[in-house]
Design a protein around this motif. Structure first.
Motif, short mmCIF file in Angstrom:
data_model
loop_
_atom_site.label_atom_id
_atom_site.label_comp_id
_atom_site.label_asym_id
_atom_site.label_seq_id
_atom_site.Cartn_x
_atom_site.Cartn_y
_atom_site.Cartn_z
N VAL A 219 0.86 -1.19 0.00
CA VAL A 219 0.00 0.00 0.00
C VAL A 219 0.90 1.24 0.00
CG1 VAL A 219 -1.82 1.29 1.20
CG2 VAL A 219 -1.78 -1.22 1.33
N VAL A 220 0.54 2.22 -0.84
CA VAL A 220 1.26 3.50 -0.86
C VAL A 220 0.22 4.60 -0.70
CG1 VAL A 220 2.78 5.05 -2.13
CG2 VAL A 220 3.03 2.57 -2.41
N LEU A 221 0.43 5.45 0.31
CA LEU A 221 -0.43 6.60 0.54
C LEU A 221 0.35 7.86 0.16
CD1 LEU A 221 -2.86 8.17 1.63
CD2 LEU A 221 -1.91 7.88 3.94
N ILE A 222 -0.17 8.61 -0.81
CA ILE A 222 0.49 9.83 -1.27
C ILE A 222 -0.21 11.03 -0.64
CG2 ILE A 222 1.11 11.22 -3.28
CD1 ILE A 222 1.13 8.62 -4.92
N ASP A 223 0.40 11.57 0.40
CA ASP A 223 -0.14 12.72 1.12
C ASP A 223 0.94 13.79 1.28
OD1 ASP A 223 -2.15 14.11 2.37
OD2 ASP A 223 -1.73 13.30 4.36
N THR A 258 -0.68 -3.53 -5.91
CA THR A 258 -0.37 -2.44 -4.99
C THR A 258 -1.54 -1.48 -4.94
OG1 THR A 258 1.98 -2.59 -5.55
CG2 THR A 258 1.25 -0.58 -4.46
N ASP A 259 -2.04 -1.23 -3.73
CA ASP A 259 -3.09 -0.22 -3.54
C ASP A 259 -2.41 1.14 -3.40
OD1 ASP A 259 -6.01 -1.40 -2.95
OD2 ASP A 259 -4.52 -2.82 -2.19
N VAL A 260 -2.80 2.08 -4.26
CA VAL A 260 -2.23 3.43 -4.22
C VAL A 260 -3.36 4.41 -3.89
CG1 VAL A 260 -1.01 5.22 -5.48
CG2 VAL A 260 -0.48 2.82 -5.92
N GLN A 290 -14.24 12.15 -2.82
CA GLN A 290 -13.91 13.18 -3.80
C GLN A 290 -12.47 13.65 -3.64
OE1 GLN A 290 -16.39 16.66 -3.53
NE2 GLN A 290 -15.36 17.72 -5.22
N SER A 291 -11.95 13.64 -2.42
CA SER A 291 -10.58 14.11 -2.18
C SER A 291 -9.59 12.97 -2.00
CB SER A 291 -10.57 14.99 -0.92
OG SER A 291 -11.14 14.33 0.19
N LEU A 292 -10.00 11.75 -2.36
CA LEU A 292 -9.10 10.59 -2.24
C LEU A 292 -9.26 9.68 -3.44
CD1 LEU A 292 -7.07 9.11 -0.26
CD2 LEU A 292 -9.04 7.72 0.40
N GLY A 293 -8.22 9.56 -4.24
CA GLY A 293 -8.24 8.64 -5.37
C GLY A 293 -7.64 7.30 -4.97
N HIS A 294 -8.29 6.22 -5.34
CA HIS A 294 -7.82 4.88 -4.99
C HIS A 294 -7.55 4.11 -6.29
CE1 HIS A 294 -8.75 0.71 -2.98
NE2 HIS A 294 -7.47 0.84 -3.32
N PHE A 295 -6.30 3.66 -6.45
CA PHE A 295 -5.89 2.92 -7.63
C PHE A 295 -5.30 1.58 -7.20
CE2 PHE A 295 -5.72 7.39 -8.49
CZ PHE A 295 -6.17 7.55 -9.80
N VAL A 296 -5.49 0.57 -8.03
CA VAL A 296 -4.88 -0.74 -7.79
C VAL A 296 -4.00 -1.06 -8.99
CG1 VAL A 296 -5.27 -3.20 -7.47
CG2 VAL A 296 -6.77 -1.56 -6.34
N ILE A 297 -2.70 -1.16 -8.76
CA ILE A 297 -1.72 -1.35 -9.83
C ILE A 297 -1.19 -2.77 -9.82
CG2 ILE A 297 0.39 -0.46 -10.90
CD1 ILE A 297 -1.77 1.66 -10.59
N GLN A 298 -1.28 -3.44 -10.96
CA GLN A 298 -0.68 -4.76 -11.12
C GLN A 298 0.77 -4.60 -11.52
OE1 GLN A 298 -2.26 -7.56 -10.38
NE2 GLN A 298 -4.28 -6.64 -10.07
#
Length: 323
Positions: A219-223, A258-260, A290-298
Motif C-alpha cells: 500500500v502506498v499513501l500519497i499525502d 499495490t493499492d495506491v 472526492q478528495s481521495l483517489g484509490h488505484f490498484v496497480i498490477q
C-alpha cells in the motif's frame, strides 16, 4: 493533507498526541478485554491456534521478503477488529489541526484493514501518521517527509516510527513542463519499469535509502510533499515514483497488486499526474472519496506505456515528427 508551516505542524502534533494518548490507552484496554475474553471462552483451542499462528507467521515472513516486512494478506492483522475500529473512530472525531476528513480517514483505513499487516509507504507526515502506524501493527510502515526538522521532531515521540527526509527539486509552477518532458522520455529515462536508483528522469526519487527500493510495497499513501503554492515541490515526483515502484522490482515480483491512495485528489496536479501514471483504468470505482483517489496497480508489464492507449498515441506522435 493541506500544506502547513513548521510551527503549525508542531502545534498540530502536540494536540494530536494528547488525543492519541487517550486513544491508545482505550485501545490497550480493549485489547486486554478481547484477549482475556478470547482465551477464557476457548481454552481448548489454544494449541490449535498457536499452530495456526506459527504457520501464518512463517508464511508472512517468506512472503514479506524481510524481517520487518508484513505479509500483505490482510488475514493476519495484529489488531483485533474492535481495537482497529476504536482507533479509527477516535481519530475520525478528533479535533486536531489540519487533520484529514473523517470520510478520508475511514476510506484509507478500509484499505489498510484489507491489507494489514503489510508494507506501507506514506509520502508525508501529518496528524494521522501515528494512526497509520498503529493500524499496520505487525507490518512495516515508512514515512517520507520533505521537512527534515519535522522528521527529527516526530520520530522520537512515536516509538516504532520509521521516517526519512526527502529533498525535492521540482516546483508546482513547472508541472506541465515536467509532465511533457516525462512523456517525451517515456521510452527512456521515464519508462514505467526501471531501477529508480539509477533513474535520470526528473520526476524520479532516486536518493532514498537503498533498501527501500527492494521492499515489496503493498500500500502506498500519497499525502505529500506540499503543493499549496507555485514554489512548493508538488506531488509529481511521489506519484511518478509510486507508479514505477508498483510496476518494478520487488513490488512487482511479490505476486499481489499495490493499492495506491492519492490524497487531495480534487486538485489539478494530483488528478492530472494520477491519470498519466496511475491510470483511469486502475482506479477503483466507489472506493475513496472526492478528495481521495484509490488505484490498484498490477506489477510487471512491458513496453513504454503506463496506461492503455499511451503506447499507440506515442507512436502516432513519433510518426508525425518523422514526416
Amino acid at each position: 493533507m493541506k500544506s502547513m508551516g513548521t510551527r503549525d505542524k508542531l502545534a498540530a502534533a502536540s494536540g494530536h498526541r494528547r488525543v492519541l494518548f487517550v486513544v491508545f490507552a482505550f485501545a490497550t484496554f480493549l485489547t486486554f478485554l478481547y484477549t482475556t475474553s478470547h482465551f477464557a471462552t476457548a481454552p481448548g483451542s489454544a494449541s490449535a491456534s498457536g499452530s495456526a499462528a506459527a504457520s501464518t507467521t512463517t508464511t508472512s515472513g517468506s512472503a514479506g521478503g524481510g524481517g520487518q516486512a508484513g505479509s500483505g494478506s490482510g488475514s493476519g492483522s495484529g489488531l483485533p477488529l474492535p481495537v482497529f475500529e476504536a482507533l479509527v473512530h477516535f481519530a475520525s472525531i478528533s479535533n486536531a489541526t489540519h487533520r484529514m476528513s473523517d470520510t478520508d480517514i475511514r476510506a484509507i483505513s478500509a484499505v489498510l484493514r484489507a491489507r494489514a499487516p503489510c508494507n506501507l509507504l506514506v509520502f508525508g507526515l501529518g496528524a494521522e501518521s501515528p494512526l497509520w502506524l498503529a493500524l499496520n501493527h505487525g507490518g512495516r510502515t515508512v514515512f517520507l517527509e520533505e521537512n527534515e526538522f519535522y522528521v527529527k521532531y516526530l520520530e522520537p515521540r512515536h516509538p516504532g516510527m520509521e521516517a526519512y527526509d526527502v529533498s525535492y527539486t521540482t516546483k508546482v509552477r513547472d508541472f506541465r513542463d515536467l509532465l511533457s518532458a516525462a512523456r517525451a522520455s517515456r521510452r527512456k529515462e521515464c519508462r514505467p519499469v526501471q531501477n529508480l536508483l539509477f533513474s535520470e528522469c526528473r520526476l524520479a526519487i532516486n536518493d532514498l535509502p537503498n533498501d527501500l527500493y527492494d521492499v515489496p510495497w503493498d500500500v502506498v499513501l500519497i499525502d505529500g510533499p506540499s503543493g499549496w503554492n507555485p514554489n512548493s515541490p508538488g506531488r509529481m515526483p511521489s506519484i511518478f515514483t509510486t507508479a514505477v515502484l508498483a510496476r518494478s522490482g520487488a513490488t512487482a515480483a511479490k505476486g499481489r497488486p499495490t493499492d495506491v491512495l492519492v490524497h487531495d485528489f480534487q486538485f489539478e496536479v494530483e488528478q492530472v499526474l494520477s491519470r498519466e501514471f496511475l491510470c483511469d483504468e486502475n482506479r477503483v470505482a466507489g472506493s475513496g472519496t472526492q478528495s481521495l483517489g484509490h488505484f490498484v496497480i498490477q506489477g510487471g508489464g512491458a513496453g513504454d506505456a503506463f496506461c492503455s492507449g499511451q503506447e499507440e498515441s506515442g507512436e502516432k506522435t513519433r510518426r508525425r515528427r518523422r514526416k
